[in-house]
Design a protein around this motif. Structure first.
Motif, mmCIF file in Angstrom:
data_model
loop_
_atom_site.group_PDB
_atom_site.id
_atom_site.type_symbol
_atom_site.label_atom_id
_atom_site.label_comp_id
_atom_site.label_asym_id
_atom_site.label_seq_id
_atom_site.Cartn_x
_atom_site.Cartn_y
_atom_site.Cartn_z
ATOM 1 N N LYS A 1 28.842 87.591 92.860
ATOM 2 C CA LYS A 1 29.005 86.148 93.032
ATOM 3 C C LYS A 1 29.804 85.535 91.904
ATOM 4 O O LYS A 1 30.540 84.571 92.099
ATOM 5 N N GLY B 1 29.439 86.553 97.888
ATOM 6 C CA GLY B 1 28.986 87.565 96.938
ATOM 7 C C GLY B 1 27.873 88.429 97.493
ATOM 8 O O GLY B 1 27.141 89.070 96.732
ATOM 9 N N ASN B 2 27.749 88.473 98.793
ATOM 10 C CA ASN B 2 26.712 89.284 99.419
ATOM 11 C C ASN B 2 27.301 90.671 99.703
ATOM 12 O O ASN B 2 27.821 90.954 100.786
#
Lengths: 1150, 198
Positions: A1040, A712-713
């Motif tokens: 995320k 989720g970056n």
């Protein structure tokens, strides 16, 4: 007077002191030694005592006339006389210095005769006495001692005859048997002994067997003698056991008696001792004496076991063995001599004889050439010798002689046995039954080295020992010994008179020191190499060895190998093997870091040899084992690189390993990067950087991209995606990367970015181009960018090769166009897409054609959907059914019935078909077309009723018939009008409950049937494009966790607050999908309303209302008012909850 | 009044103490999930500590190897310039490996600190979740995040150093290949290699 007294006292004191001193001096003298009395003096004393007893007995006899115990008194007297005679004899014996037993002692004869007469007087005076047998036995005893054997025999025969049950009978027989035995009359003596055996008297049974055995020996029947000796031992043992039992029983009885009171123990039952026989240990004597016959009759190799089985004490066993050893030595039986002497060396006490036993053992073994127990033999011999050497009284010269003698003996044994081992074809002697084992020889050599540590033959013996250990597969010990050999050769110069390893002397040769040195070095290297081989064999041969042994072998191998290589040897082949062995030892040990260095060195030094190839694989395996995949890849790449010294075969083997490792490493790093492991992404990126210009680098970059997505970056995702696009523009993965970025942006509600990436992905990915463009178009359409959406759909249409994809694109485009453009444009767009037919396309095209007045063509398309077997979506089905009903209605409207009765029937039929068609359309799942169908069905009923009312009847009908038909037509028209009202009521009810307040719904609520097709497609209002800020954190949370409601609300609210209702509408729609509540629904309604999606707003408010939202009710009322449905709005407000929260539309109020 | 104010202040200070108290794994007030979480985090600390120990041991062994190498002429100078080259390459390779091990030790140390900080965080969160104490979480979380960044950085550095080591290895073995290709002796190298260090 007083003074005198004082003086006297002082004198007295002085005198006393003087006396005391004297006495002290006297005490200080040496104490006289009290010597033992002389034997003669003791005997004299006894004689005196016996004489006293005789006198006393006589006195008692004289005073006991007529007493019943008088025979006993006489008996006692006779025995005392006999005792006195014995003492006199012993005195004479002592006086003669024990020189002879044949003595003339008058007192003895006198006393014995006196005793005999006393005994005989008892027999005469007391013929009924129970002492008769004992008296006769005593008489015979006295006669025997007096040498009057005939009288002795007479007394004994009388005893045997008159007293058959006497306890003395057996003794009498024994005495007679012995008498004849001594006279060499073995037949008679044998008879007496057999008579004893018949008596089965315990104490004498063994003795009689023993005597019988000796009779057999004397007559030369050794076989029978052995049986009798065995019988003697068994009988004696049995008697002994019975005696023990009796004693035990007696002790027990005595114990019971002593519990209550003190009691004098009773005499032993039937216990009478027999002088001269009791002292003979029959078991021992028989065991010792049988050796003579055993050696003659039985097998020598069973001798030890035989004697051991019969022996009752160790002393008897050793005595028998000793005699047996002598016997075997005498008859030159080496097997028996070896066995017996070995046992003697094991068990016998440390005496001078043991050295003889050792010598005997050596002689016997060498004669037999049976070295199967040579190790133990040498140990036994050296043990005896060592003990002997420790004797303090042993002189040094004697000790040296002994040491030299036995050094030679054991070396001889060890080397000869070694010779036998090495020459397996050589036949042994007739006695050698067992083959010699390397273990035994090794034991012998070890024992030799332990016993003679400074032997001048130490080197040769060590060499022999090492060879034997190798032969015996005791590789570890062999390795150690070879190293000892090497150590000796490191220091000692070679001796001038070498003795060969097999004990054969070689002629002494004068050797040049240089040559000697070379010879020593050669031997040393040979020993070191042998040590390496031995240690290697240790490590290879037995996997079950202990950890210690393996560690020891490895250390030894490295030590020996290192020493070998340290000097530098010409033998390259051996050097190669040693190097490989050293490297392998680290590998086996698990010291992989060092193993890798050394194995790599082997690989580079011998790249085409077997060792080099093996080393390559071991290096790779070492890296794999320590899980250093990165190292594995690097070394593997080095091995297969152009210019590396390895052959194609190795390169072919290593290449797939490297490829697998690369993938493995990448998977590992990707896993770490996508998981919770801190720093995993950094490691993956570093890896990607290291291999940036390679396929591996590309795959690493892609993995990092995937990991960023999984983690989720998003910022990293965008960054990595951009890098992939820049670095690997021709990669077939680029399209996927960009589309992923687009979807990621969409999930974060970064609409413009999402559209850009999706369009970029479409340009890069030809396979998914249509789908990506449609996705971009959908997004644009929802954001009211109809032009952009149209462009996307058209591009998608052009890009889509497959029919299904094209139809999807066309449906999207049609849906968009039907909101924005006239029906003719829709017809123009969709008409080319109908070959082959597609329900989605046909249903839309049919409605467009109908709008443009092309009824027949539209009907064809509707039939394709309704009647075709191709599965259509509910929406397409609803459209087609509705369109078909509209076609029917058009036909009804246009129908001008002629004045014919058939035409009237036809009209009625058309009316029914129209109504049925609308009914079918109303039953479809699409609420818009269902509701429109109901509204239009009411309109159809109106038209039909009017048509029926106005129908012109045929002129040929009679009046009655005309009236009849007219009435029927009026009734039908009235029924249709009723139906129309019912249908509108139902439609209104549906519209109210569903809040589907479109044109049809509103018409129904107003009780009006729509004159035209009420279905309208409204376009969204123009989007207010604003920059939404402050929601990055919420967006990261959504990256995320896409269903994070809080984050979704934060983003949705931000869009709404910023005035971007279109964006908010999409976010809020996602909230509802993710499980949002009534407030979310209300907010969605607001966003839809602001975005121009009225139906969407009504639906959202309705759903919010159902969950109890007061704001939603108010908002519904507001819209109803706007739509001119004030009454409905009023009704809603009446039921509205008084409390509640939620955003209100402008014009709404709390 | 003043006394009351002081009492309140002291209570507040006690309840918001900075030092996070250790929670027992047998604390009856905590449910099994919380205890398991605590235990897992404590395990992480133990594992990280063991890694530090391992890294120290490996470094010591390699340093000992380097010391011996520096004192030994494993490729005799008499063998010519090739021997000098391979000696240099071997020394450089070993030095870089020592450097890598040093960095791994440093990384293990930082990872241990991170594990300890995480344990503190878990203890604080658990205590707060079950109303056992109150802590200032922001600074605790900030410490963990800072430490994570440190770990990430050292991991990156380690990977870079690993690349350096592997380049040094490439150089060494190419040089070694040339050396042995000319038939030069490696016996001293093997004698050196046969001895175990550490």
């Amino acid at each position: 007077m007083h003074r005198l007294k004082q003086k006297a006292v002082s004198h007295i004191v002085r005198a006393v002191l003087a006396l005391a001193c004297c006495s002290l001096f006297a005490c200080a003298h040496q104490k006289p030694v009290v010597q033992d009395q002389l034997v003669v003096e003791q005997l004299r004393l006894r004689i005196t005592k016996v004489r006293h007893a005789v006198a006393e007995t006589r006195a008692v006899i004289s005073s006991s006339r007529g007493a019943p115990y008088l025979p006993e008194l006489h008996m006692r007297l006779a025995e005392l006389l006999s005792e006195e005679a014995r003492y006199h004899y012993m005195v004479a014996y002592e006086r003669e210095q024990r020189s002879t037993k044949a003595l003339h002692v008058p007192q003895v004869r006198f006393l014995k005769e006196k005793a005999i007469s006393t005994y005989e007087s008892i027999l005469t005076r007391f013929p009924d006495s129970t002492l008769g047998d004992r008296i006769l036995f005593n008489i015979s005893h006295e006669y025997r001692e007096l040498g009057e054997f005939d009288k002795m025999k007479g007394a004994l025969n009388k005893l045997i005859k008159n007293y058959p049950d006497s306890a003395y009978r057996g003794e009498a027989l024994l005495v007679l048997g012995d008498f004849y035995f001594d006279k060499m009359k073995f037949g008679r003596s044998q008879q007496y002994y057999l008579d004893i055996i018949k008596l089965k008297q315990g104490p004498l049974l063994g003795l009689s067997y023993y005597k019988l055995a000796w009779v057999d020996v004397n007559v030369g029947n050794c076989k029978q003698a052995l049986n009798h000796f065995e019988g003697a031992i068994k009988a004696a043992r049995k008697a002994e056991q019975e005696g023990h039992k009796r004693k035990k029983k007696k002790r027990k009885k005595l114990g019971a008696q002593l519990k209550g009171k003190f009691a004098i123990p009773e005499p032993e039952e039937g216990g009478h001792s027999f002088a001269g026989h009791k002292s003979v240990d029959v078991q021992r004597e028989a065991l010792v004496d049988l050796t003579y016959c055993y050696a003659q009759e039985r097998k020598p190799d069973k001798a030890v076991k035989y004697l051991k089985g019969l022996a009752h004490t160790r002393e008897a066993y050793v005595a028998a063995l000793s005699k047996m050893a002598n016997r075997y030595a005498l008859i030159e039986q080496p097997r028996g001599a070896a066995e017996v002497s070995r046992e003697l060396l094991r068990l016998a006490p440390d005496e001078e004889d043991r050295l003889d036993d050792a010598r005997l053992l050596h002689t016997a073994v060498t004669r037999m050439k049976d070295y199967s127990m040579v190790g133990e033999d040498v140990q036994l011999i050296m043990k005896v010798v060592r003990r002997h050497l420790l004797r303090p009284q042993l002189k040094k010269s004697a000790g040296d002689l002994l040491r030299n003698e036995f050094e030679l003996v054991v070396r001889d044994l060890a080397t000869k046995s070694h010779e036998v081992l090495m020459n397996k074809d050589v036949k042994g002697s007739a006695w050698s039954k067992h083959t010699v084992s390397a273990e035994q020889i090794a034991l012998a050599y070890r024992a030799y080295l332990d016993a003679v540590p400074n032997s001048k033959y130490k080197l040769e013996v060590l060499q022999n020992l090492s060879d034997v250990l190798m032969e015996g597969k005791q590789f570890l010990n062999a390795g150690h010994r070879y190293r000892q050999v090497a150590k000796l050769l490191e220091k000692d110069p070679p001796r001038k008179d070498p003795v060969s390893v097999k004990g054969k002397k070689e002629p002494a040769v004068e050797i040049d020191p240089k040559v000697a040195r070379e010879q020593r070095l050669k031997l040393r290297f040979g020993a070191l190499y042998s040590a390496v081989v031995a240690y290697q064999a240790t490590l290879e041969s037995d996997a079950t060895r202990s950890h210690f042994e393996r560690a020891s072998a490895r250390a030894g191998l490295r030590n020996a190998g290192g020493q070998y290589l340290a000097v530098g040897v010409e033998d390259k082949e051996r050097a190669k093997k040693i190097k490989f062995a050293i490297a392998q030892s680290y590998y086996d040990e698990g010291n992989y870091l060092k193993a890798i260095d050394l194995l790599t060195a082997v690989a580079y030094e011998y790249p085409v040899d077997e060792q080099g190839k093996a080393a390559v694989h071991m290096v790779l395996d070492s890296y794999r084992t320590i899980n250093d995949i990165s190292g594995l890849i690097n070394v593997g790449r080095r091995f297969i690189a152009t210019g590396s010294p390895f052959g194609q075969d190795i390169k072919a083997q290593v290449t797939p390993i490297v490829a697998a490792a690369e993938q493995n490493r990448l998977d590992e790093l990707s896993l770490a990067a996508s998981g919770e492991q801190v720093g995993g992404m950094e490691v993956l990126l570093a890896f990607a950087e290291r291999y940036k210009d390679t396929d591996l680098g590309e795959r690493a970059m892609l993995s990092a991209f995937i990991a960023a997505r999984a983690g989720g970056n998003t910022s990293q995702l965008y960054s990595l995606g951009e890098q992939v696009i820049k670095r690997f523009p021709s990669s077939d993965q680029v399209g996927g990367v960009v589309s992923t970025m687009g979807r990621a942006a969409a999930s974060r509600f970064e609409f413009d970015l999402a559209i850009r990436y999706l369009e970029q992905a479409a340009s890069l990915n030809s396979e998914q181009r249509g789908g990506l463009l449609i996705a971009a178009g959908e997004l644009r359409e929802q954001l009211a960018d109809t032009k952009g959406a149209s462009r996307n759909y058209r591009d998608a249409l052009r890009a889509s090769g497959e029919v299904a994809a094209r139809a999807d694109a066309a449906a999207h485009l049609a849906s968009l166009i039907e909101r924005e453009e006239p029906a003719s444009s829709v017809v123009k767009l969709l008409r080319p897409l109908c070959d082959p037919p597609d329900p989605e396309v046909s249903s839309r095209l049919g409605l467009a054609l109908l709008s443009t007045g092309k009824v027949d063509e539209s009907e064809e398309h509707f039939r394709i959907v309704v009647e075709s077997s191709i599965a259509a979506t509910p929406s397409a089905q609803a459209r087609a059914n509705y369109g078909m009903a509209e076609v029917m209605l058009k036909m009804l409207e246009d129908y001008q019935a002629p004045r014919e009765i058939d035409a009237i029937e036809e009209l009625i039929g058309i009316v029914d078909v129209v109504l049925q068609s609308y009914l079918a359309a109303a039953r479809q799942a699409d609420p818009v077309f269902s509701q429109a169908a109901l509204a239009r069905m009411a309109r159809a009923a109106e038209i039909a009723a009017d048509k029926l009312d106005n129908v012109k009847l045929p002129n040929e009908l009679s009046e009655e018939e005309r009236n009849l038909v007219k009435t029927a037509m009026s009734n039908r028209a009235a029924q249709l009008r009723n139906d129309r009202n019912d249908i509108l009521a139902e439609c209104a009810q549906r519209a109210r409950s569903s809040f589907l307040l479109d044109e049809a719904g509103r018409a129904c609520i107003n009780n009006t049937a729509p004159v035209e097709d009420p279905v309208r497609f409204h376009a969204l209002s123009t989007r207010v494009k604003v920059k939404v800020s402050g929601v990055e954190a919420a967006r990261d949370r959504l990256s995320k966790k896409p269903d994070d409601l809080e984050a979704l609300r934060e983003v949705g609210q931000a869009y709404l607050d910023a005035g971007d209702a279109h964006g908010a509408r999409l976010v809020l729609g996602r909230i509802i999908e993710a499980g949002g509540g009534s407030d979310d629904l209300n907010l969605l309604g607001v966003a839809c309303y602001q975005a121009g999606d009225l139906m969407g707003a009504l639906d959202a408010f309705r759903r919010a209302k159902e969950t109890g939202s007061g704001a939603a009710v108010r908002n519904l009322a507001t819209i109803c008012k706007e739509l001119g449905m004030k009454k409905f709005a009023q009704e809603l407000m009446e039921d509205a909850p008084s409390k509640g929260s939620g955003r209100l539309l402008k014009g709404g109020g709390r | 009044m003043r006394a009351i104010a002081l009492t309140v202040l002291s209570l507040a200070l006690l309840s918001c103490t900075f030092e996070v108290q250790r929670l027992s794994l047998r604390d009856p007030r905590l449910p099994i999930e919380a205890l398991r979480w605590l235990a897992d985090t404590e395990d992480d600390v133990a594992v990280a500590r063991a890694r530090v120990y391992d890294a120290k041991k490996q470094l010591a062994r390699l340093e000992s190897y380097l010391d011996r190498l520096e004192d030994t002429e494993v490729f005799p100078k008499s063998a010519g310039s090739e021997a000098v080259n391979v000696s240099k390459a071997f020394l450089y390779y070993t030095e870089e490996r020592v450097e890598l091990k040093e960095m791994e030790l440093e990384g293990a140390g930082i990872a241990l600190k991170l594990a300890q900080d995480r344990l503190t965080q878990v203890r604080a969160e658990t205590a707060m979740r079950y109303d056992l104490a109150v802590y200032e979480m922001e600074s605790i979380i900030s410490d963990v995040e800072t430490r994570k960044k440190e770990v990430a950085k050292i991991q990156f550095d380690i990977e870079e150093q690993r690349a350096t080591v592997e380049k040094a290895a490439d150089t060494l073995w190419v040089t070694y290949g040339h050396y042995v290709g000319k038939g030069k002796t490696t016996d001293a190298f093997w004698e050196f290699g046969s001895k175990v260090e550490g």
